[in-house]
Scaffold this active site. Structure first.
Site, PDB file in Angstrom:
ATOM      1  N   CYS A 168       0.854  -1.172   0.000  1.00 21.96           N
ATOM      2  CA  CYS A 168       0.000   0.000   0.000  1.00 21.96           C
ATOM      3  C   CYS A 168       0.891   1.223   0.000  1.00 21.96           C
ATOM      4  CB  CYS A 168      -0.850   0.025   1.256  1.00 21.96           C
ATOM      5  SG  CYS A 168      -1.686  -1.516   1.577  1.00 21.96           S
TER       6      CYS A 168
ATOM      7  N   ARG B 110       1.249   1.912  -5.903  1.00 24.79           N
ATOM      8  CA  ARG B 110       1.535   0.917  -4.865  1.00 24.79           C
ATOM      9  C   ARG B 110       0.290   0.157  -4.438  1.00 24.79           C
ATOM     10  NH1 ARG B 110       6.428   1.403  -2.027  1.00 24.79           N
ATOM     11  NH2 ARG B 110       5.460   0.251  -0.357  1.00 24.79           N
TER      12      ARG B 110
ATOM     13  N   TRP C 247      -3.859  -1.974  -1.455  1.00 27.20           N
ATOM     14  CA  TRP C 247      -3.886  -3.153  -2.332  1.00 27.20           C
ATOM     15  C   TRP C 247      -4.214  -4.307  -1.402  1.00 27.20           C
ATOM     16  CZ3 TRP C 247      -1.144  -7.804  -2.928  1.00 27.20           C
ATOM     17  CH2 TRP C 247      -1.266  -8.424  -4.163  1.00 27.20           C
TER      18      TRP C 247
ATOM     19  N   ASN D 162       1.108  -0.040   6.157  1.00 28.49           N
ATOM     20  CA  ASN D 162       1.577  -0.747   4.968  1.00 28.49           C
ATOM     21  C   ASN D 162       2.376  -1.949   5.456  1.00 28.49           C
ATOM     22  OD1 ASN D 162       2.422  -1.450   2.386  1.00 28.49           O
ATOM     23  ND2 ASN D 162       4.187  -0.076   2.460  1.00 28.49           N
ATOM     24  N   GLY D 163       2.012  -3.146   5.008  1.00 28.72           N
ATOM     25  CA  GLY D 163       2.723  -4.354   5.441  1.00 28.72           C
ATOM     26  C   GLY D 163       1.733  -5.418   5.871  1.00 28.72           C
TER      27      GLY D 163
ATOM     28  N   GLU E 199      10.943 -12.335 -20.892  1.00 31.34           N
ATOM     29  CA  GLU E 199      10.520 -10.998 -20.485  1.00 31.34           C
ATOM     30  C   GLU E 199       9.496 -10.422 -21.477  1.00 31.34           C
ATOM     31  OE1 GLU E 199      10.507  -9.150 -18.016  1.00 31.34           O
ATOM     32  OE2 GLU E 199      10.396  -7.076 -18.680  1.00 31.34           O
TER      33      GLU E 199
ATOM     34  N   LYS F  59       5.775  -9.138 -20.374  1.00 30.50           N
ATOM     35  CA  LYS F  59       5.249  -7.794 -20.653  1.00 30.50           C
ATOM     36  C   LYS F  59       3.878  -7.908 -21.292  1.00 30.50           C
ATOM     37  CE  LYS F  59       7.074  -5.470 -18.767  1.00 30.50           C
ATOM     38  NZ  LYS F  59       8.045  -6.030 -17.906  1.00 30.50           N
TER      39      LYS F  59
ATOM     40  N   GLU G 288       1.208  -9.123 -18.701  1.00 29.21           N
ATOM     41  CA  GLU G 288       0.968  -8.153 -17.631  1.00 29.21           C
ATOM     42  C   GLU G 288       0.035  -7.028 -18.055  1.00 29.21           C
ATOM     43  OE1 GLU G 288       4.707  -7.190 -14.795  1.00 29.21           O
ATOM     44  OE2 GLU G 288       5.135  -6.955 -16.914  1.00 29.21           O
TER      45      GLU G 288
ATOM     46  N   HIS H 289       8.749 -30.977 -27.924  1.00 33.24           N
ATOM     47  CA  HIS H 289       8.448 -31.836 -26.772  1.00 33.24           C
ATOM     48  C   HIS H 289       7.090 -31.528 -26.162  1.00 33.24           C
ATOM     49  CE1 HIS H 289      12.387 -33.568 -27.017  1.00 33.24           C
ATOM     50  NE2 HIS H 289      12.917 -32.353 -27.040  1.00 33.24           N
TER      51      HIS H 289
ATOM     52  N   LYS I  94       3.184  -2.465  -8.269  1.00 28.85           N
ATOM     53  CA  LYS I  94       4.574  -2.179  -8.629  1.00 28.85           C
ATOM     54  C   LYS I  94       5.538  -2.784  -7.619  1.00 28.85           C
ATOM     55  CE  LYS I  94       7.703   0.156 -10.918  1.00 28.85           C
ATOM     56  NZ  LYS I  94       8.006  -0.521 -12.192  1.00 28.85           N
TER      57      LYS I  94
HETATM   58  C1  G6P Z   1       6.247  -6.683  -9.418  1.00 30.49           C
HETATM   59  C2  G6P Z   1       6.362  -5.699 -10.567  1.00 30.49           C
HETATM   60  C3  G6P Z   1       7.385  -6.199 -11.588  1.00 30.49           C
HETATM   61  C4  G6P Z   1       8.720  -6.432 -10.915  1.00 30.49           C
HETATM   62  C5  G6P Z   1       8.578  -7.379  -9.705  1.00 30.49           C
HETATM   63  C6  G6P Z   1       9.841  -7.397  -8.880  1.00 30.49           C
HETATM   64  O1  G6P Z   1       5.682  -7.876  -9.865  1.00 30.49           O
HETATM   65  O2  G6P Z   1       5.103  -5.534 -11.198  1.00 30.49           O
HETATM   66  O3  G6P Z   1       7.541  -5.250 -12.639  1.00 30.49           O
HETATM   67  O4  G6P Z   1       9.621  -6.987 -11.838  1.00 30.49           O
HETATM   68  O5  G6P Z   1       7.531  -6.924  -8.834  1.00 30.49           O
HETATM   69  O6  G6P Z   1      10.025  -6.128  -8.322  1.00 30.49           O
HETATM   70  P1  G6P Z   1      11.405  -5.513  -7.899  1.00 30.49           P
HETATM   71  O7  G6P Z   1      11.057  -4.138  -7.379  1.00 30.49           O
HETATM   72  O8  G6P Z   1      11.959  -6.406  -6.838  1.00 30.49           O
HETATM   73  O9  G6P Z   1      12.273  -5.448  -9.106  1.00 30.49           O
END
Ligand code: G6P
Length: 607
Positions: free
Chosen positions: A2, A27, A75, A101-102, A480, A484, A487, A503, A602
């Site tokens: 959060c 957040r 969140w 937060n936590g 990756e 993307k 996501e 396979h 994030k």
């Molecule tokens: C979340 C974000 C990703 C990120 C991952 C790890 O899932 O949406 O974009 O790669 O966390 O986050 P960090 O801050 O540890 O790179």
């Protein structure tokens, strides 16, 4: 996971809290609330959904009077995203309001205890136990009550607290969750992230675990768990305010994709001197790397995929075996680690709970830890034996772009630097550093070479699924690229090592199935070409990513994405860029909320 903010000063608090919460919306954004204190009473406004709803409810804050307050954007973890579960939470006597937060891990036991003592719960959250404990322990001194409350909690928390008995005063506590204090003139602030502070002040204090702060308009005082006052030295935030804004782009994600040439330049350029990679922050590189028999890279999400991409250069140049392990797996795997293991921890935010836990686990087993982090002063950065910042600047879009490319760039540079310290390269270092210095320009070319991406997105956006294939470094980038796509566009996208298709996965290929084929590694291109032919002969539409003059691939693919000529060792950095843009435009076609994809956040500060 959060965002929290706090303000005490002479201005109306609510508009300032709302503005701070908007900056923290990445957040968490399923509900939000503020509590403002006025003439000894606390008023709370909470809504389900975005901060915009809270602005509407409070007339952008103007309908709430009072100059001291706290705010929260949520969140959901414990309890659904509802108004009742939104913070701030109030004590039964109305004296305290808190934001958190936590996660409080022992909240179930505490909840039972408090209920049997007669406290009434209004929400399903773990947080609410904290405010009732405060009421229980309060004997006229908030600081004492906070210390006694904190002693009962296990888990992670950044807390903001106000008490109606103490007008003009806010309290902040940090334990394993980020919290920053902002020093103003006649006003003071706290927030879980500097982005919420930079409009007001650049002078900040980073609270550390187990520290408590008392803020009034005139001063900030910090204490430890025993109540002993601590002397803290303020730091100065160097980020430019504009850097945290959208800068004319429709979305933060597009802005951040376009910022990559500058971001990667900021990562690389200051660390190349006279044809050599120089990491001043690593002090004695020889001492750091000598005796290392194994490197483990650990991270989550895209940071993990950055590790997958960096592994090839690290192994090739240093000849030290490199394992890349998801942090959430590593922490529970009873890992084989000793003092001859170097753990490289990658994290954009530096606050990802699993990453922090894996790091602590490996550190306890004797590994040396080297963090590759973007956020200065973050937990991962603070805990590591060595920290290399990526210097990517603030990243706001949930889906990382410049965070990823700068992480890979740091791994490339570490590869060169370690190889030199180990005596595995000599004269070649000059050529390798020249190639590294080209990366910002190559990223720009990877953007410029692909004006057709919006059109390709129109063709592919309605697909049921997209498969990404590649071998070796191309496979790492495919991972990756697929992440993307899923996501932000919510399309089913999967990456496969091209050689594995036969396979199993090839059974999924049918007429018009799109396959994104990555062919940017000349060493292995012929092999991938065979896989392209295999899927084409089963009806697939192939969108190939390759070099402009690569006639063989050009002649078999249905559609093309291009990258400029680049050495295979360092190709991942420009290679990911067209795939980021493809995901962006597909998501745009599908009308998705690109900067805040559903169900994602994030910074994932819970396990
Ligand atoms: C979340 C974000 C990703 C990120 C991952 C790890 O899932 O949406 O974009 O790669 O966390 O986050 P960090 O801050 O540890 O790179």
């Amino acid at each position: 996971m959060c965002g929290i903010v706090g303000y005490t000063g002479t201005q109306n608090a609510a508009p300032i809290l709302l503005e701070g919460l908007k900056k923290l919306e990445y957040r968490g954004y399923d509900s939000a609330g503020i509590a403002v204190m006025d003439a000894g009473s606390i008023s709370v406004n909470k809504v389900k959904g975005r901060i915009a709803n809270l602005c509407e409810r409070t007339d952008d804050g103007s309908s709430v009077s009072g100059t001291t307050g706290i705010g929260h954007t949520r969140w959901a973890t414990h309890g659904a995203p509802t108004e009742e579960n939104a913070h701030p939470h109030l004590s039964n006597d109305g004296r305290f309001a808190i934001v958190h937060n936590g996660i409080i891990e022992n909240y179930m036991n505490l909840r039972e205890e408090l209920i049997s003592d007669g406290y009434v719960f209004q929400s399903e959250t773990d947080t609410e136990v904290i405010v009732h404990l405060l009421e229980m322990y309060y004997r006229g001194n908030v600081r004492d009550a906070l210390i006694r409350t904190a002693n009962r909690l296990s888990g992670s928390y950044a807390l903001g607290v106000i008490c109606s008995e103490e007008p003009g005063r806010i309290y902040a506590v940090r334990e394993k969750s980020p919290l920053i204090l902002g020093l103003g003139m006649g006003e003071n602030f706290f927030a879980s992230d500097v982005t919420a502070l930079v409009n007001h002040t650049r002078n900040v204090i980073y609270l550390e675990d187990g520290e408590f702060a008392e803020l009034t308009p005139e001063e900030i005082r910090v204490f430890d768990v025993t109540g002993r006052e601590l002397i803290k030295t303020p730091s100065r935030i160097l980020w430019d305010v504009q850097a945290a804004e959208k800068g004319g782009y429709e979305h933060f994600m597009l802005k951040e994709i376009m910022e990559q040439p500058a971001a990667v330049k900021a990562t690389i350029a200051p660390r190349i001197r006279d044809g050599a990679v120089v990491f001043e922050e690593l002090r004695d590189v020889g001492e750091l790397i000598s005796g290392v028999r194994k490197i483990i890279i650990t991270a989550c999400g895209s940071a993990y995929y950055a590790g997958c991409a960096g592994k090839y250069a690290l192994e090739k140049l240093t000849r030290i075996p490199v394992e890349v392990v998801l942090a959430s797996e590593l922490r529970y795997s009873d890992p084989l680690i000793d003092s001859e293991t170097l753990l490289i921890v990658i994290s954009q935010s530096g606050e990802t709970a699993d990453t922090i836990a894996a790091m602590k686990e490996c550190s306890q087993r004797g590994a040396r830890t080297l963090a590759v982090v973007n956020v200065v002063g973050s937990t991962v950065a603070t805990l590591a034996d060595y920290t290399v910042y990526t210097w990517a600047g603030p990243e706001i879009a949930v889906a990382t772009t410049k965070g990823y490319t700068t992480q890979v760039a740091v791994l490339y540079m570490l590869s060169v630097c370690f190889a030199r310290a180990l005596g595995r390269i000599g004269e070649e270092e000059k050529m390798l550093t020249e190639e590294l210095q080209q990366l910002p320009r190559l990223i720009q070319q990877a953007i410029d070479l692909n004006p057709s991406i919006p059109l390709l997105a129109k063709k592919y956006h309605a697909s049921k699924a997209l498969f990404f294939i590649g071998r070796n470094t191309d496979y790492a980038v495919a991972l990756e690229g697929a992440l993307k796509m899923k996501e932000i566009s919510y399309l089913h996208a999967e990456a496969y090592a091209a050689g594995e298709l036969k396979h199993g996965t090839i059974a999924l290929i049918e007429e018009h199935q799109p396959v994104v084929a990555l062919c940017c590694n000349p060493d292995i291109m012929e092999k991938t070409l065979s896989n392209i032919v295999e899927v084409k002969s089963r009806g697939a539409e192939v969108l190939a990513l390759t070099f402009r003059n690569n006639q063989k691939i050009l002649s078999v693919a249905d559609d093309l994405l291009f990258i400029p000529a680049v050495s295979a060792l360092f190709s991942a950095v420009p290679e990911i860029v067209p795939l980021q843009l493809l995901a962006y435009h597909v998501a745009k076609e599908n009308g998705c909320d690109i900067d805040k994809p559903k169900n994602l956040a994030k910074s994932v500060t819970v396990e």
